[in-house]
Design an enzyme around this catalytic site. Sequence first.
Site, PDB file in Angstrom:
ATOM      1  CB  SER A   1      -0.915   0.249   0.949  1.00 18.91           C
ATOM      2  OG  SER A   1      -0.245   0.423   2.370  1.00 18.91           O
TER       3      SER A   1
ATOM      4  CE  LYS B   1      -2.820   2.112   4.380  1.00 13.39           C
ATOM      5  NZ  LYS B   1      -1.635   0.844   4.212  1.00 13.39           N
TER       6      LYS B   1
END
Lengths: 169, 164
Positions: free
Chosen positions: A38, A87
């Site tokens: 991701s 993230k």
Amino acid sequence: MGTQSLLWNSVKKFLTCGLIGLTISDRYASIVPVRGASMSPTFNPRARNFTDDYVLVEKFCLKKYEFSHGDVVVFCSPSNHKEKHIKRIIALPGDWIGTTHNSHDDVLKVPKGHCWVEGDNSASSMDSRSFGPIPLGLVKGRVTHVVWPPQRIGLVERVFPQERVSSFK
Amino acid sequence: MRLLSYMGQWKSAAKEVLDRTAIVAKFLCLLHVTNNYLCSPTLVYGPSMLPTLNLTGDVVLAEHVSHRIGKVGTGDVVLVRSPVDPRRILTKRVVGMEGDTVSFYVDPMYSQTTVVPKGHVWIQGDNTYASSDSRHFGSVPYGLIQGKVFFRVWPPDGFGTLEQ
């Protein structure tokens, strides 16, 4: 008699090293593996690598909880406290962030004490676009460097899509 | 000749300083691990948990084992990192776990009902008139829970476990 005290000494040494290691990894810095794609191409640029990237996570930021746009952070998932995700922070408290919800363009204000996180690989990333802004209290550290594999050792840059965020202060 | 003996003394003194520092460092590490993973004393103050906790401040013991193994449930008094200011730790009671339906009064006439989402808890102060809690900022993620309060140490007349 001799082997018993030798065993006890080794156990004591092992426990001491464990305590010191745990304290250092909680208060100063630790090294964690990055799973999943991701955050491609920043981490794990090709899905079928032999090893995951390892990164250095610093914990000094948890004294004041002051983050900047573009910081990559480790945080506990808001839907499962046992999982940790990595993230990038795109928007800070008080910012307006542009999102697309069900093919409608929308603008959200990030509430006080929360932040908006997104993965660099928008196509396959479970982030604030699905679970909304997360409280800054869930952040457990900031990623500063890639330490493995050796050919990718280096600083993690602060980049973020400035065209989607506006901060009026 | 005298220089050599001074160097010998200095070396043994330096070794002793290093040993003492190592003992202090190991003790601080033990303190950190105990405070974060086992049990720690905390000073809590404020009106939001009256009458369970006093206004001017109580010293309570909080354990940090239950929330890591998922054993925090309805009715527990917990220490929670505030979702509005991550530098503040709040003391509130868990009123609903994930999947529970919670009703609360927005104003004396009008009540609202919400379902607590997965991975979240609903916290409220015992003193509903002077508490800023989930009724204002919504359900909080379970990951914000820092520990469960189980014992009061100070003031001495409140020594013992907290009432339910």
